[in-house]
Design a protein around this motif. Structure first.
Motif, short mmCIF file in Angstrom:
data_model
loop_
_atom_site.label_atom_id
_atom_site.label_comp_id
_atom_site.label_asym_id
_atom_site.label_seq_id
_atom_site.Cartn_x
_atom_site.Cartn_y
_atom_site.Cartn_z
N ILE A 181 99.87 -39.88 20.16
CA ILE A 181 100.00 -39.59 18.74
C ILE A 181 99.90 -38.08 18.47
CG2 ILE A 181 98.93 -39.91 16.47
CD1 ILE A 181 100.42 -42.33 17.46
N GLY A 182 99.10 -37.38 19.27
CA GLY A 182 98.89 -35.95 19.05
C GLY A 182 100.17 -35.15 19.13
N ARG A 183 101.02 -35.45 20.11
CA ARG A 183 102.26 -34.71 20.26
C ARG A 183 103.18 -34.97 19.06
NH1 ARG A 183 105.58 -35.32 25.76
NH2 ARG A 183 103.66 -34.35 26.49
N ILE A 184 103.24 -36.22 18.62
CA ILE A 184 104.07 -36.53 17.45
C ILE A 184 103.55 -35.79 16.23
CG2 ILE A 184 104.82 -38.37 15.89
CD1 ILE A 184 104.64 -40.32 18.16
N LEU A 185 102.23 -35.75 16.07
CA LEU A 185 101.63 -35.11 14.89
C LEU A 185 101.95 -33.63 14.84
CD1 LEU A 185 99.79 -35.29 12.42
CD2 LEU A 185 97.82 -34.94 13.94
N LEU A 186 101.75 -32.92 15.93
CA LEU A 186 102.00 -31.48 15.95
C LEU A 186 103.48 -31.16 15.76
CD1 LEU A 186 99.59 -30.21 18.75
CD2 LEU A 186 99.29 -30.15 16.28
N TYR A 220 107.00 -34.93 6.84
CA TYR A 220 105.86 -35.42 6.06
C TYR A 220 105.57 -36.92 6.20
CZ TYR A 220 106.38 -30.82 3.92
OH TYR A 220 106.48 -29.47 3.72
N PRO A 221 106.56 -37.79 6.24
CA PRO A 221 106.23 -39.22 6.37
C PRO A 221 105.42 -39.52 7.62
CG PRO A 221 108.52 -38.95 5.70
CD PRO A 221 108.01 -37.59 6.01
N VAL A 222 105.73 -38.84 8.71
CA VAL A 222 105.00 -39.06 9.97
C VAL A 222 103.58 -38.51 9.86
CG1 VAL A 222 104.94 -38.61 12.44
CG2 VAL A 222 107.14 -38.98 11.30
N VAL A 223 103.47 -37.27 9.39
CA VAL A 223 102.16 -36.61 9.29
C VAL A 223 101.24 -37.38 8.35
CG1 VAL A 223 100.96 -34.49 8.66
CG2 VAL A 223 103.18 -34.36 9.78
N GLU A 224 101.73 -37.74 7.20
CA GLU A 224 100.91 -38.45 6.22
C GLU A 224 100.43 -39.78 6.75
OE1 GLU A 224 103.84 -38.39 3.28
OE2 GLU A 224 103.41 -36.34 2.60
N THR A 225 101.32 -40.50 7.41
CA THR A 225 100.95 -41.81 7.95
C THR A 225 99.87 -41.68 9.01
OG1 THR A 225 103.17 -42.68 7.53
CG2 THR A 225 101.81 -43.86 9.12
N ILE A 226 100.03 -40.74 9.92
CA ILE A 226 99.04 -40.57 10.99
C ILE A 226 97.68 -40.16 10.42
CG2 ILE A 226 98.41 -39.15 12.99
CD1 ILE A 226 101.35 -39.06 13.74
N ILE A 227 97.67 -39.24 9.47
CA ILE A 227 96.40 -38.78 8.90
C ILE A 227 95.69 -39.91 8.16
CG2 ILE A 227 95.36 -37.25 7.18
CD1 ILE A 227 97.41 -35.15 7.94
N VAL A 228 96.43 -40.69 7.41
CA VAL A 228 95.83 -41.81 6.67
C VAL A 228 95.30 -42.87 7.65
CG1 VAL A 228 96.30 -43.71 5.09
CG2 VAL A 228 97.18 -41.45 4.59
N LEU A 229 96.03 -43.12 8.73
CA LEU A 229 95.57 -44.09 9.72
C LEU A 229 94.29 -43.60 10.40
CD1 LEU A 229 98.92 -45.25 11.38
CD2 LEU A 229 97.46 -46.53 9.80
N ILE A 230 94.22 -42.30 10.70
CA ILE A 230 92.99 -41.74 11.27
C ILE A 230 91.83 -41.89 10.29
CG2 ILE A 230 91.88 -39.60 12.02
CD1 ILE A 230 94.56 -38.72 13.15
N ALA A 231 92.10 -41.60 9.03
CA ALA A 231 91.06 -41.76 8.00
C ALA A 231 90.59 -43.21 7.93
CB ALA A 231 91.60 -41.30 6.66
N PHE A 232 91.52 -44.14 8.05
CA PHE A 232 91.16 -45.55 8.03
C PHE A 232 90.22 -45.90 9.19
CE2 PHE A 232 91.99 -49.80 9.79
CZ PHE A 232 91.55 -50.58 8.73
N VAL A 233 90.51 -45.36 10.37
CA VAL A 233 89.66 -45.62 11.54
C VAL A 233 88.26 -45.09 11.31
CG1 VAL A 233 89.31 -45.10 13.98
CG2 VAL A 233 91.59 -45.70 13.16
N VAL A 234 88.17 -43.87 10.76
CA VAL A 234 86.86 -43.26 10.50
C VAL A 234 86.07 -44.10 9.50
CG1 VAL A 234 85.71 -41.25 9.54
CG2 VAL A 234 87.68 -40.94 11.04
N ILE A 235 86.71 -44.49 8.42
CA ILE A 235 86.02 -45.26 7.38
C ILE A 235 85.65 -46.65 7.90
CG2 ILE A 235 86.29 -46.31 5.10
CD1 ILE A 235 88.17 -43.96 4.43
N ALA A 236 86.55 -47.27 8.66
CA ALA A 236 86.27 -48.60 9.21
C ALA A 236 85.12 -48.55 10.20
CB ALA A 236 87.52 -49.16 9.89
N ALA A 237 85.04 -47.46 10.98
CA ALA A 237 83.93 -47.31 11.93
C ALA A 237 82.60 -47.22 11.19
CB ALA A 237 84.15 -46.06 12.79
N ASN A 238 82.57 -46.44 10.11
CA ASN A 238 81.34 -46.34 9.32
C ASN A 238 80.96 -47.67 8.69
OD1 ASN A 238 80.97 -43.60 9.82
ND2 ASN A 238 82.32 -43.00 8.15
#
Length: 320
Positions: free
Chosen positions: A265-270, A278-296
């Motif tokens: 995912i990192g290579r796609i993001l950069l 933007y559609p790719v970047v926004e989706t990846i960032i929101v998915l990462i945020a979801f993982v962080v929130i779900a972990a908490n």
């Protein structure tokens, strides 16, 4: 159930706010996705046509509403650069990044638990002091630099792996897992240091409390007191750390992928950031945020299991 329901609502509201702020940020920052695709020498008429086709001429709130509606339905849009569904792009690379995060987490747990317990039992001795110096150094080294050191030492000097020689899991799963060991060690080492230091401190603090002295007065030996009483209470802050660490390791995997030339995912993001995709970047960032929130969220639930003394009052607040 009310407690879980409130947590879920909070998660959804947080994700909504994050998605809006991310979308707003990419709308504000300089750059034009259409211009990035066509180049600076493009004719204005052609640029305007492409912007219209990409929907960039629509008002901000309308564009955000369309994107959010599609995201909720599982339609993450189409990549500007690759002209393919963002969902397919991410799903093809997600197993690599998730595997790295999970292996890193497993390494951290397996290594940090015995070392943390050992340093707590031998607090103040020379072995403990040496380990604390090493741990302090490990905590101060960022992921990417740790990756560079491991690449140099184990890849170039000892030749235990070929730097940049990534093997796809579809081609050779065994080779894929073997190659990921060293990147995962680079991700796990700073987190191992944090976990060991916190577990050591937590065990030492719990060992000073009255219930520990009571356990000793009943004839229990050190190991029984440590594993039956002290460790159980000392693990509560460790679980919190691990919950946050698991999400952080996903981010660490994205960084380390660049050092070890791993197509995750990192290579796609950069790449997507540089092309204003933007559609790719926004989706990846929101998915990462979801993982962080779900972990908490999972940490909060596990809290109830690990320490039954923690209860939920009628207003849904944590209490002892």
């Amino acid at each position: 159930m009310k407690y879980v329901g409130r947590k879920l609502v909070t998660m959804l509201i947080t994700l909504l706010c994050i998605s809006f702020l991310v979308y707003l940020a990419f709308d504000i920052i300089p750059g034009d996705a259409a211009l990035a695709m066509l180049g600076t020498d493009v004719e204005p008429e052609r640029l305007e046509v492409l912007r219209e086709q990409m929907g960039l001429n629509k008002p901000f709130l309308e564009r955000y509403a369309l994107w959010l509606s599609g995201f909720v339905k599982g339609d993450f849009g189409t990549s500007y650069k690759y002209n393919m569904p963002v969902r397919d792009m991410i799903l093809s690379k997600l197993p690599i990044t998730i595997t790295m995060a999970l292996i890193s987490f497993a390494i951290m747990v397996v290594v940090s638990l015995p070392i943390g317990i050992y340093t707590a039992k031998h607090s103040g001795k020379w072995v403990d002091r040496v380990l604390m110096v090493v741990i302090q150094i490990m905590m101060s080294v960022p992921h990417f630099f740790m990756g560079i050191l491991i690449t140099y030492v184990f890849g170039l000097v000892f030749k235990l792996f070929t730097p940049g020689g990534f093997i796809s899991y579809e081609t050779d799963f065994g080779g894929f897992m073997k190659y990921l060991i060293f990147p995962c060690i680079a991700i796990a080492l700073p987190k191992i240091a944090m976990s060991v230091k916190l577990l050591r401190s937590s065990c030492i603090e719990e060992a000073k409390k009255d219930y520990t002295r009571t356990a000793y007065s009943k004839g229990n030996n050190t190991n029984k007191v440590l594993y039956k009483h002290v460790l159980r209470n000392a693990m509560i802050p460790i679980i919190t750390l691990w919950g946050m660490t698991l999400a952080d390791m996903l981010v660490g995997s994205i960084v380390i992928e660049q050092v070890f030339n791993i197509p995750g995912i990192g290579r796609i993001l950069l790449t997507s950031i540089s092309y204003r995709d933007y559609p790719v970047v926004e989706t990846i960032i929101v998915l990462i945020a979801f993982v962080v929130i779900a972990a908490n969220f999972c940490v909060d639930i596990i809290y109830q299991i690990v320490d039954p003394r923690i209860s939920i009052d009628e207003k849904g607040r944590d209490s002892l």
